[in-house]
Enzyme design. Structure first.
Site, mmCIF file in Angstrom:
data_model
loop_
_atom_site.group_PDB
_atom_site.id
_atom_site.type_symbol
_atom_site.label_atom_id
_atom_site.label_comp_id
_atom_site.label_asym_id
_atom_site.label_seq_id
_atom_site.Cartn_x
_atom_site.Cartn_y
_atom_site.Cartn_z
ATOM 1 N N LYS A 11 0.811 -1.298 -0.110
ATOM 2 C CA LYS A 11 -0.045 -0.073 0.069
ATOM 3 C C LYS A 11 1.104 1.220 -0.092
ATOM 4 C CE LYS A 11 -3.617 2.453 2.536
ATOM 5 N NZ LYS A 11 -4.515 2.086 3.684
ATOM 6 N N GLU A 49 10.764 -4.655 4.031
ATOM 7 C CA GLU A 49 10.780 -5.828 3.556
ATOM 8 C C GLU A 49 10.635 -6.139 2.098
ATOM 9 O OE1 GLU A 49 9.331 -4.780 6.471
ATOM 10 O OE2 GLU A 49 9.697 -6.199 8.112
ATOM 11 N N GLY A 95 -4.660 -2.040 5.187
ATOM 12 C CA GLY A 95 -3.866 -3.201 4.657
ATOM 13 C C GLY A 95 -4.478 -4.394 4.997
ATOM 14 N N ARG A 96 -4.812 -4.799 6.285
ATOM 15 C CA ARG A 96 -5.330 -6.064 6.751
ATOM 16 C C ARG A 96 -6.734 -6.177 6.278
ATOM 17 N NH1 ARG A 96 -3.970 -2.605 10.813
ATOM 18 N NH2 ARG A 96 -5.559 -1.778 12.115
ATOM 19 N N GLU A 99 -3.479 -6.762 15.181
ATOM 20 C CA GLU A 99 -3.047 -5.599 14.805
ATOM 21 C C GLU A 99 -4.164 -4.439 14.812
ATOM 22 O OE1 GLU A 99 -1.591 -4.304 10.494
ATOM 23 O OE2 GLU A 99 0.275 -4.933 11.668
ATOM 24 N N HIS A 156 -1.936 -33.324 18.714
ATOM 25 C CA HIS A 156 -0.760 -34.140 19.171
ATOM 26 C C HIS A 156 0.323 -33.247 19.576
ATOM 27 C CE1 HIS A 156 -2.833 -37.646 17.965
ATOM 28 N NE2 HIS A 156 -3.182 -36.989 16.803
ATOM 29 N N LYS A 184 10.312 -0.164 13.645
ATOM 30 C CA LYS A 184 10.626 0.020 12.228
ATOM 31 C C LYS A 184 11.834 1.110 12.495
ATOM 32 C CE LYS A 184 6.411 -0.894 9.879
ATOM 33 N NZ LYS A 184 5.272 -0.438 9.099
HETATM 34 O O1 F6P Z 1 3.878 -2.861 9.570
HETATM 35 C C1 F6P Z 1 2.536 -3.247 9.631
HETATM 36 C C2 F6P Z 1 1.708 -3.022 8.280
HETATM 37 O O2 F6P Z 1 1.947 -1.526 7.928
HETATM 38 C C3 F6P Z 1 0.548 -3.444 8.001
HETATM 39 O O3 F6P Z 1 -0.505 -2.682 8.821
HETATM 40 C C4 F6P Z 1 0.484 -3.471 6.615
HETATM 41 O O4 F6P Z 1 -0.647 -4.600 6.329
HETATM 42 C C5 F6P Z 1 1.834 -4.160 6.328
HETATM 43 O O5 F6P Z 1 2.677 -3.547 6.982
HETATM 44 C C6 F6P Z 1 2.424 -3.674 4.852
HETATM 45 O O6 F6P Z 1 2.240 -2.519 4.628
HETATM 46 P P1 F6P Z 1 2.155 -2.135 2.931
HETATM 47 O O7 F6P Z 1 1.213 -2.601 2.310
HETATM 48 O O8 F6P Z 1 2.390 -0.540 2.752
HETATM 49 O O9 F6P Z 1 3.731 -2.505 2.469
#
Ligand code: F6P
Length: 572
Positions: free
Chosen positions: A237, A243, A298-299, A384, A415, A528
């Protein structure tokens, strides 16, 4: 989000819903008494529930279950699934008291505010209009009406072109593999749905998910892939997540090292983002960028272009069914009376279990290999969203909000961790999720597997409810554990859409009850920021003042690295 009952100054949005104006942080005195009206625990309805929870008679689940109509009275038929809460520690009195709490929190008005596009995400001044992503054409509120449909058409078009072989790589070969690069909300939903649907729909092209910054993840996603037939989708987003940026850059280098052709990127990289500029700067042409909007969290974004890998892997028809299932649940949530409202009942049971019966965690137990990623997905959705400790007006909460959510696929968990559920000391609640029939298990020889799966799921919830008294205390199982069972008619895209929307709306209702903002996630920012100087220090750059513990860890790792380098030099 009971805006009407907060004493925070308010302004009016376009839909005439009063919005709290956030106060500037430093001006708030730390010893300020919380606004009583923002605290659900000061409501008479909350106190009534506290009294009910103290009544030991009201907790004898096994006794309640002797009543013949318990199942009919404490279950709900929802779109494509049955929600059975007859093994929850509630009777009619308790449920009514919980519903009174929902009314005291103006639940119906809050639901309308959500669907109407009011800025329910008060700290970011945004609507949370994920429901608009699955509304029938022309029924979305506001801006969503003009942008959702054209995007869906573009998505279906690229999915069809890739799947039919019309969209080809730079050497003219058809796409065989998709690498989805994204994390959190830009990853968990698509992977869950693709994994759940592949056994029925197949996956052509094959889908690989790359989320973790660990280079082992990169290596495992790219190993064996042919750059000429691989399509990368960078999903973020913000297009700024460490990452995703790092993995996308490494994937681009991998691609360029093998193709040596920058122009080829246009045929091999797509982006899904709200930050078109950043995607373009990365080198992805604008016609390959699929939009997201700030009113989709995002979620909650699985239903948007973030779900592109679902369309690519199993086809646009399956994706359309997923949306249809979610929309049916939206309709139920918006129109069902509170006492028959599945997401609300689910939220109220969670509030009852965690705030009044002391549950410290909630286990999600899908008895389906195909849904094994559900606990991971729900961890982000629920923790979250509702892992918060201030009310909407910034005052401190004095009650617990979201308990820890965890879980794993059955029967494997039996198990491993079920021992603690049966005989441990911690109070918990659990959702069992089963499928009445499993299309993937149609051949006669496999039917017994599915029957065993169901038998075990039902036996586990029965054991948790009834327990067993034995002379030997080591063999005693206390029972009286609160569980719900969701029975999906089948593991179809429609049913999965309905199931996920059910949990989304549960999260919203919990947020309303606790009077917290379920749509921001400020807590994740601190880590972060702190990682940036540590990254430099690990590389030997001058250290900013660090605490002794972090400094010790950095120095230890650097020493170990140096030792390894020295050894390698000796061997050369
Ligand atoms: O760090 C949490 C977060 O902001 C989530 O809320 C989100 O889904 C994820 O990182 C990824 O964010 P983006 O879609 O901006 O890469």
């Amino acid at each position: 989000m009971d805006f009407a009952s907060t004493s925070t100054p308010t302004q009016r949005c376009s839909s005439c819903w009063p919005i709290p104006v956030p106060k500037k942080e430093p001006k708030r005195k730390s010893n300020k008494a919380p606004n009583r009206e923002s605290r659900p625990d000061t409501l008479p309805e909350w106190k009534a529930l506290t009294r009910l929870a103290a009544d030991p008679v009201g907790q004898a689940l096994t006794e309640w279950l002797q009543r013949d109509n318990r199942f009919e009275d404490f279950s709900l038929q929802l779109p494509a699934l049955l929600m059975d809460y007859s093994k929850q520690r509630v009777d009619a009195r308790i449920l009514n008291a919980l519903l009174d709490l929902a009314r005291a929190r103006s639940m119906e008005a809050n639901i309308e505010a959500l669907f109407g596009g009011a800025p329910v995400n008060v700290t970011e001044h945004r609507a949370a209009l994920h429901t608009a992503l699955r509304s029938p054409a022309g029924q979305q509120p506001g801006e969503a009406r003009s942008v959702v449909e054209p995007t869906l058409v573009r998505l279906a078009s690229i999915a069809e072109r890739v799947r039919s072989g019309k969209h080809r790589g730079y050497t003219g070969r058809a796409v065989t593999d998709i690498v989805h690069i994204g994390i959190g909300g830009s990853h968990l939903g698509p992977e869950l749905v693709v994994e759940a649907l592949i056994p029925i729909h197949g996956s052509d092209p094959r889908c690989h998910f790359l989320a973790n910054i660990d280079d082992a993840a990169l290596h495992s996603a790219l190993t064996g892939l042919d750059p000429e037939t691989t399509l990368f989708i960078v999903v973020s987003k913000s297009f700024g997540t460490l990452e995703t940026r790092t993995n996308a850059e490494s994937a681009r280098s991998w691609f360029l090292e093998r193709t040596g052709d920058v122009a080829a990127i246009a045929r091999h990289f797509l982006a899904v983002t709200a930050n078109v500029e950043a995607a373009r700067a990365f080198g992805i042409p604008e016609e390959n960028v699929y939009p997201l909007w700030d009113w989709v969290g995002g979620r909650f974004s699985l239903w948007s272009a973030v779900g592109l890998p679902i369309q690519l892997a199993v086809g646009p028809e399956a994706f359309a069914e997923l949306l249809r299932g979610a929309h049916q649940m939206d309709e139920h949530f918006r129109t069902a009376p509170l006492e028959r409202n599945g997401p609300l009942i689910m939220a109220l049971l969670s509030v009852w279990n965690s705030n009044f019966l002391g549950a410290t965690s909630h286990a999600v137990l899908p008895y389906s290999r195909r849904l094994r990623l559900l606990p991971d997905y729900l961890q982000q959705l629920e923790m979250e969203s509702n892992g918060k400790s201030v009310h909407l007006d910034g005052s401190a909460v004095r009650i617990h909000t979201m308990p820890v959510l965890w879980g794993g696929e059955g029967t494997n968990g039996q198990h491993a961790f079920h021992q603690l559920l049966h005989q441990g000391t911690r109070a918990f609640s659990a959702d069992f999720i089963v499928c009445a029939s499993d299309e993937a298990a149609t051949p006669q020889s496999l039917e017994a597997h599915h029957r065993w799966l169901l038998a075990n799921a039902f036996a586990q919830s029965q054991a948790m409810m009834s327990g067993r008294q034995e002379a030997d205390p080591h063999r005693c199982v206390a029972g009286n554990k609160a569980t719900s069972t969701l029975v999906m008619d089948e593991l179809s895209p429609f049913a999965i859409g309905s199931l996920l929307a059910l949990y989304e709306h549960k999260v919203f209702c919990q947020g309303v009850i606790w009077n917290i903002n379920s749509f921001d996630q400020w807590g994740v920012e601190l880590g972060k920021q702190l990682a940036l100087p540590i990254f430099d220090q690990l590389d030997g750059k001058p250290a900013r003042q660090q605490d002794a513990s972090t400094r010790g860890l950095v120095e230890y790792v650097r020493r170990r690295l140096q030792e390894r380098r020295n050894q390698e030099d000796k061997h050369v």
